[in-house]
Design a protein around this motif. Structure first.
Motif, PDB file in Angstrom:
ATOM      1  N   ARG A 195       4.662 -14.740  -9.351  1.00 59.58           N
ATOM      2  CA  ARG A 195       3.684 -13.858  -9.991  1.00 59.58           C
ATOM      3  C   ARG A 195       3.116 -12.915  -8.932  1.00 59.58           C
ATOM      4  NH1 ARG A 195       2.943 -18.855 -12.468  1.00 59.58           N
ATOM      5  NH2 ARG A 195       2.964 -18.798 -14.766  1.00 59.58           N
ATOM      6  N   SER A 196       3.078 -11.620  -9.243  1.00 60.24           N
ATOM      7  CA  SER A 196       2.503 -10.667  -8.302  1.00 60.24           C
ATOM      8  C   SER A 196       2.079  -9.413  -9.049  1.00 60.24           C
ATOM      9  CB  SER A 196       3.506 -10.305  -7.198  1.00 60.24           C
ATOM     10  OG  SER A 196       4.521  -9.465  -7.706  1.00 60.24           O
ATOM     11  N   ARG A 197       1.391  -8.547  -8.330  1.00 57.62           N
ATOM     12  CA  ARG A 197       0.991  -7.251  -8.873  1.00 57.62           C
ATOM     13  C   ARG A 197       1.901  -6.178  -8.301  1.00 57.62           C
ATOM     14  NH1 ARG A 197      -2.864  -5.325 -11.804  1.00 57.62           N
ATOM     15  NH2 ARG A 197      -3.444  -3.125 -11.706  1.00 57.62           N
ATOM     16  N   ILE A 198       2.668  -5.524  -9.164  1.00 53.22           N
ATOM     17  CA  ILE A 198       3.623  -4.500  -8.743  1.00 53.22           C
ATOM     18  C   ILE A 198       3.107  -3.129  -9.161  1.00 53.22           C
ATOM     19  CG2 ILE A 198       5.943  -3.571  -9.128  1.00 53.22           C
ATOM     20  CD1 ILE A 198       6.957  -6.413  -9.349  1.00 53.22           C
ATOM     21  N   VAL A 199       3.191  -2.183  -8.230  1.00 53.82           N
ATOM     22  CA  VAL A 199       2.749  -0.814  -8.466  1.00 53.82           C
ATOM     23  C   VAL A 199       3.915   0.128  -8.212  1.00 53.82           C
ATOM     24  CG1 VAL A 199       1.170   1.012  -7.742  1.00 53.82           C
ATOM     25  CG2 VAL A 199       0.388  -1.371  -7.800  1.00 53.82           C
ATOM     26  N   LYS A 200       4.122   1.047  -9.116  1.00 54.21           N
ATOM     27  CA  LYS A 200       5.142   2.092  -8.941  1.00 54.21           C
ATOM     28  C   LYS A 200       4.470   3.441  -9.135  1.00 54.21           C
ATOM     29  CE  LYS A 200       9.357   3.913  -8.736  1.00 54.21           C
ATOM     30  NZ  LYS A 200       9.021   5.335  -8.868  1.00 54.21           N
ATOM     31  N   GLU A 201       4.379   4.220  -8.052  1.00 53.62           N
ATOM     32  CA  GLU A 201       3.726   5.515  -8.111  1.00 53.62           C
ATOM     33  C   GLU A 201       4.721   6.596  -8.519  1.00 53.62           C
ATOM     34  OE1 GLU A 201       2.008   6.194  -4.318  1.00 53.62           O
ATOM     35  OE2 GLU A 201       0.617   4.501  -4.454  1.00 53.62           O
ATOM     36  N   ARG A 202       4.273   7.510  -9.317  1.00 55.60           N
ATOM     37  CA  ARG A 202       5.122   8.604  -9.769  1.00 55.60           C
ATOM     38  C   ARG A 202       5.598   9.427  -8.577  1.00 55.60           C
ATOM     39  NH1 ARG A 202       5.788  11.035 -14.735  1.00 55.60           N
ATOM     40  NH2 ARG A 202       6.473  13.205 -14.737  1.00 55.60           N
ATOM     41  N   GLY A 203       6.884   9.701  -8.529  1.00 57.21           N
ATOM     42  CA  GLY A 203       7.446  10.497  -7.453  1.00 57.21           C
ATOM     43  C   GLY A 203       7.805   9.712  -6.209  1.00 57.21           C
ATOM     44  N   VAL A 204       7.469   8.424  -6.174  1.00 51.25           N
ATOM     45  CA  VAL A 204       7.807   7.560  -5.044  1.00 51.25           C
ATOM     46  C   VAL A 204       8.955   6.663  -5.470  1.00 51.25           C
ATOM     47  CG1 VAL A 204       6.989   5.797  -3.442  1.00 51.25           C
ATOM     48  CG2 VAL A 204       5.440   7.621  -4.208  1.00 51.25           C
ATOM     49  N   ILE A 205      10.016   6.615  -4.687  1.00 47.28           N
ATOM     50  CA  ILE A 205      11.245   5.969  -5.134  1.00 47.28           C
ATOM     51  C   ILE A 205      11.121   4.450  -5.212  1.00 47.28           C
ATOM     52  CG2 ILE A 205      12.261   5.784  -2.825  1.00 47.28           C
ATOM     53  CD1 ILE A 205      14.951   6.562  -4.138  1.00 47.28           C
ATOM     54  N   ARG A 206      10.318   3.840  -4.351  1.00 47.19           N
ATOM     55  CA  ARG A 206      10.208   2.381  -4.347  1.00 47.19           C
ATOM     56  C   ARG A 206       8.879   1.930  -4.940  1.00 47.19           C
ATOM     57  NH1 ARG A 206      11.687  -0.884   0.828  1.00 47.19           N
ATOM     58  NH2 ARG A 206       9.839   0.146   1.675  1.00 47.19           N
ATOM     59  N   ALA A 207       8.915   0.771  -5.547  1.00 43.43           N
ATOM     60  CA  ALA A 207       7.688   0.105  -5.977  1.00 43.43           C
ATOM     61  C   ALA A 207       7.205  -0.798  -4.842  1.00 43.43           C
ATOM     62  CB  ALA A 207       7.946  -0.703  -7.246  1.00 43.43           C
ATOM     63  N   TYR A 208       6.001  -1.329  -4.981  1.00 42.42           N
ATOM     64  CA  TYR A 208       5.487  -2.237  -3.960  1.00 42.42           C
ATOM     65  C   TYR A 208       4.515  -3.221  -4.600  1.00 42.42           C
ATOM     66  CZ  TYR A 208       1.425   0.922  -4.009  1.00 42.42           C
ATOM     67  OH  TYR A 208       0.355   1.687  -4.400  1.00 42.42           O
ATOM     68  N   GLU A 209       4.268  -4.304  -3.886  1.00 33.15           N
ATOM     69  CA  GLU A 209       3.315  -5.311  -4.348  1.00 33.15           C
ATOM     70  C   GLU A 209       1.994  -5.130  -3.618  1.00 33.15           C
ATOM     71  OE1 GLU A 209       5.661  -9.273  -5.421  1.00 33.15           O
ATOM     72  OE2 GLU A 209       6.285  -8.477  -3.469  1.00 33.15           O
ATOM     73  N   GLU A 210       0.922  -5.405  -4.329  1.00 33.68           N
ATOM     74  CA  GLU A 210      -0.402  -5.305  -3.735  1.00 33.68           C
ATOM     75  C   GLU A 210      -1.277  -6.444  -4.247  1.00 33.68           C
ATOM     76  OE1 GLU A 210      -2.119  -1.587  -4.925  1.00 33.68           O
ATOM     77  OE2 GLU A 210      -2.762  -2.360  -6.867  1.00 33.68           O
ATOM     78  N   PRO A 211      -2.373  -6.747  -3.552  1.00 31.01           N
ATOM     79  CA  PRO A 211      -3.280  -7.795  -4.037  1.00 31.01           C
ATOM     80  C   PRO A 211      -3.893  -7.388  -5.376  1.00 31.01           C
ATOM     81  CG  PRO A 211      -3.703  -7.291  -1.720  1.00 31.01           C
ATOM     82  CD  PRO A 211      -2.784  -6.232  -2.226  1.00 31.01           C
TER      83      PRO A 211
END
Length: 314
Positions: A195-211
């Motif tokens: 379980r994690s929090r995933i963020v995908k920003e518009r125009g950025v090719i990769r997603a990332y996890e954050e707290p």
């Protein structure tokens, strides 16, 4: 409900034309003298000379026919045209038909083939290929797979059924199962739920996890292992961008062939070697039309598991 205005242009290569609606007139009068002036401002990525050529060639039409180069601007009117197609690299893999009936088409999408037209991928997409090859101009996707992911992809044949099946995926009423190949870590305790929090920003090719509060959940199970490799089953409860790849990378076992995680690697579009070892293997749901329980299984296999030497040698 008002019916959508029919296009005067037929589909081309399985693609519907673009439809534009001109804005309403302002109290001061229209800011453009001609339709051409409006299109130049409306389509900043298209060279004005190309717009001029399309007008001369009568490739831009309104409800009453082609729009001339000097046609005056008309507010609240519709225009249709086909966009110019980009130069594309042909994807040298076919699409396998898993199931077809009056409502649904289920296929095995190969690696490197996008689901729908976007950016540099237009004709070389599953949707456009299938519309053209099967003569199904109204075909629409019920969901999507990443370009580099292979496996089961479901399409809706009839427009009147589209909402019912797309809603299944939107409301997460489809059980989706994937399989993957990655390094075997004897110290990784499995099965487990990530379980994690995933963020995908518009125009950025990769997603990332954050707290933060989790918005992505994946069940991970070890099916088998040999010679330092492992065969995994992945069952997502959510559908975040790159979720399975991020979660496996976060566990320290990134998927074989992953060019995004943990390190972004640039791969040319004509490089079809070492495909990502991620496969959509099963779709299971209660059919919203018939009420029957449906279950589809892929006919594809993960090459790195069946023959690692073949996968690694290409």
């Amino acid at each position: 409900m008002r019916r959508k205005l029919a296009s005067p242009l037929p589909p081309r290569h399985g693609l519907d034309p673009v439809r534009l609606r001109t804005p309403v007139a302002s109290p001061e009068g229209p800011p453009w003298a001609t339709m051409r002036d409006h299109l130049v401002e409306r389509l900043p990525r298209v060279d004005p000379a190309r717009i001029d050529a399309m007008l001369r060639e009568e490739r831009i039409v309104g409800v009453d026919g082609p729009i001339g180069p000097d046609a005056p601007f008309v507010p609240e009117s519709f225009l249709w045209f086909h966009r110019d197609l980009p130069d594309e690299v042909a994807v040298p893999f076919g699409i396998g038909i898993v199931h077809r009936d009056d409502d649904l088409l289920v296929v095995d999408k190969p690696h490197f083939l996008a689901t729908i037209p976007r950016g540099r991928h237009i004709l070389e997409t599953a949707l456009v290929r299938l519309r053209r090859e099967l003569d199904l101009p109204a075909l629409s996707p019920a969901h999507r797979l990443d370009r580099v992911t292979a496996g089961l992809l479901m399409f809706v044949v009839r427009p009147e059924r589209r909402g019912a099946y797309q809603t299944l995926f939107r409301d997460r009423r489809v059980r989706k199962t994937y399989e993957a190949v990655a390094r075997h870590d004897p110290g990784l305790e499995l099965p487990r739920t990530v379980r994690s929090r995933i963020v995908k920003e518009r125009g950025v090719i990769r997603a990332y996890e954050e707290p933060g509060a989790p918005n992505a959940v994946t069940h991970v199970e070890l099916l088998a292992h040999r010679d330092g490799l492992a065969h995994y089953r992945l069952v997502p409860e959510s559908g975040r961008t790159h979720q399975l790849r991020l979660h496996m990378s976060g566990l320290g076992v990134p998927l074989l062939g992953d060019d995004f995680y943990p390190v972004l690697t640039d791969r040319p579009l004509d490089d079809f070697r070492r495909p990502l070892q991620l496969l959509a293997t099963e779709l299971e749901f209660q059919d919203p039309v018939s009420g029957q329980q449906r279950r589809f299984r892929t006919r594809l296999q993960l090459q790195a598991w069946t023959s690692y030497a073949d996968w690694a040698s290409h």
